[in-house]
Design a protein around this motif. Structure first.
Motif, short mmCIF file in Angstrom:
data_model
loop_
_atom_site.label_atom_id
_atom_site.label_comp_id
_atom_site.label_asym_id
_atom_site.label_seq_id
_atom_site.Cartn_x
_atom_site.Cartn_y
_atom_site.Cartn_z
N LYS A 240 0.82 -1.28 0.03
CA LYS A 240 0.19 -0.04 -0.05
C LYS A 240 0.74 1.26 -0.10
N ILE A 243 1.99 1.90 -3.64
CA ILE A 243 1.02 2.21 -4.45
C ILE A 243 0.45 3.85 -4.01
N ASP A 244 0.23 4.00 -2.57
CA ASP A 244 -0.08 5.49 -2.14
C ASP A 244 0.81 6.71 -2.99
N VAL A 247 -0.26 6.56 -6.73
CA VAL A 247 -1.50 7.37 -7.04
C VAL A 247 -1.48 8.94 -6.85
N SER A 273 -4.28 -4.22 -7.17
CA SER A 273 -4.33 -3.23 -6.04
C SER A 273 -3.93 -1.80 -6.40
N LYS A 276 -7.03 -0.92 -8.84
CA LYS A 276 -8.21 -0.71 -8.06
C LYS A 276 -8.02 0.66 -7.47
N GLU A 277 -7.14 0.92 -6.86
CA GLU A 277 -6.75 2.28 -6.32
C GLU A 277 -6.67 3.73 -7.10
N THR A 280 -10.35 3.98 -8.16
CA THR A 280 -11.18 4.53 -7.04
C THR A 280 -10.89 6.09 -6.76
N VAL A 281 -9.58 6.35 -6.22
CA VAL A 281 -9.22 7.69 -5.85
C VAL A 281 -9.48 8.57 -7.17
#
Ligand code: KG4
Ligand code: ZN
Length: 329
Positions: A240, A243-244, A247, A273, A276-277, A280-281
């Motif tokens: 995560k 990924i954060d 993003v 993931s 998806k992130e 979504t974000v």
């Protein structure tokens, strides 16, 4: 036009047949021998390509129903990549091209990854942002037209794929680390461990992942699985954190360019993931991902881009040689 694409920049021996922008076959042989070493051994990879290429190309022809004599051109990865493995692919392509008396077109591997998105989304239109996330690269590009690219930002140290690969090694998982971490993170709680997110200055579009990797190393030094923190929680938290950052940087790139579309390219784009992130974000934006089979190294992207280069007459003569450090611009 019918073109054979060949890719040997690292440890995937790949061949594909592309005809008028459509992929007729896409054969990838991943060299599993490297997983026991925890990374790719260049000399071993070159020898493997040498022994596999003929078979892989034959499979690609067989699957597509195309014969050698129907080929109009061959495209092959020129770089970036490992000098020895690139040389194996280029020598094979040149020998075949000379024998068949057809052009042999060098293709930039990074550009191939970007153009794989046209295979997923035929109506993709310039300009767009590209987040290029592979084992060796983490870059944000403004893609204005074919051949017209502006670098918006890149990593100062490790690439995102490298953060997955090195993280996997620390966690005792095998190579390549991305898919292993993705699997092992399933069911884990990504909020359990607060790993650092290096976002640099407020508007920066650059990346840095080396601190995150070190932080995992120290964390694992005295980590014991308990009822409250499982290993899957640690792995999900680590994933995560990568990924954060990706993003957030894509979000900043949208803001900076004003573009409406971003394509994701390279092996890390296979991560569910991340997909998806991002969706979504950044749900008000258009985010495009290549099909899974076109995310990690493959020859379909080399064939597709090679065909465009032949069409637009944008290639050198057969005199070209390997360019292990080739850049996008
Ligand atoms: O584009 P690629 O196949 O080769 C290069 O050009 O580098 O990217 C390979 C990288 C490796 O670091 C691998 O761990 C990562 O992509 N990767 C993934 C996943 N599949 C491959 N990273 C995260 N999640 C995945 N599912
Ligand atoms: Zn690649």
């Amino acid at each position: 036009m019918i073109i054979l694409g060949i890719e040997t920049s690292c440890d995937e021996t790949a061949a594909a047949i592309c005809s008028d922008g459509k992929i007729l076959s896409n054969v990838v042989s991943q060299q599993l021998i490297h997983s026991k070493f925890g990374g790719v051994i260049p000399e071993v990879a070159s020898r493997e390509h040498e022994s596999l290429l003929n078979q892989v190309v034959n499979y690609a022809l067989l699957e597509s129903g195309i014969t050698l004599n129907q080929l109009n051109a061959i495209s092959v990865t020129q770089g970036p990549g490992l000098a020895g493995t690139l040389l194996t692919g280029i020598s094979f392509a040149k020998g075949l091209g000379l024998g068949l008396e057809i052009p042999v077109v060098p293709v930039n591997h990074l550009e191939g990854h970007i153009f794989a998105n046209f295979l997923a989304y035929e109506t993709l239109a310039f300009p767009f942002i590209c987040l290029l996330v592979s084992g060796g690269h983490t870059q944000l590009w403004s893609i204005e037209d074919m051949g017209k690219y502006t670098l918006l930002g890149e990593t100062r140290d490790d690439a995102a794929g490298e953060a997955f690969d090195k993280g996997a090694r620390i966690l005792g998982l095998s190579y390549p680390g991305g898919p292993e971490i993705e699997k092992a993170a399933k069911g884990g709680d990504p909020t359990k461990v607060q790993f650092p997110r290096s976002l640099l200055s407020k508007e920066s579009l650059e990346f840095s992942f080396s601190g995150l990797k070190t932080s995992l190393l120290y964390f694992m030094d005295d980590f014991k699985e308990t009822n409250s923190i499982k290993l899957s929680d640690v792995i999900a938290s680590y994933q995560k954190a990568i990924i954060d950052v990706l993003v957030e940087k894509v979000n900043r790139a949208f803001f900076k360019t004003g573009f409406k579309t971003c394509v994701i390219a390279g092996g890390v784009a296979a991560n569910q993931s991340l997909r998806k992130e991002l969706s979504t974000v950044l749900n008000s934006k258009e985010i495009i991902f290549p099909d899974l089979s076109y995310c990690t190294d493959n020859a379909a992207m080399i064939g597709y881009l090679g065909e465009l280069k032949v069409k637009y007459d944008k290639f050198e003569s057969i005199e070209f040689s390997v360019k292990p450090n080739l850049k996008l611009i």
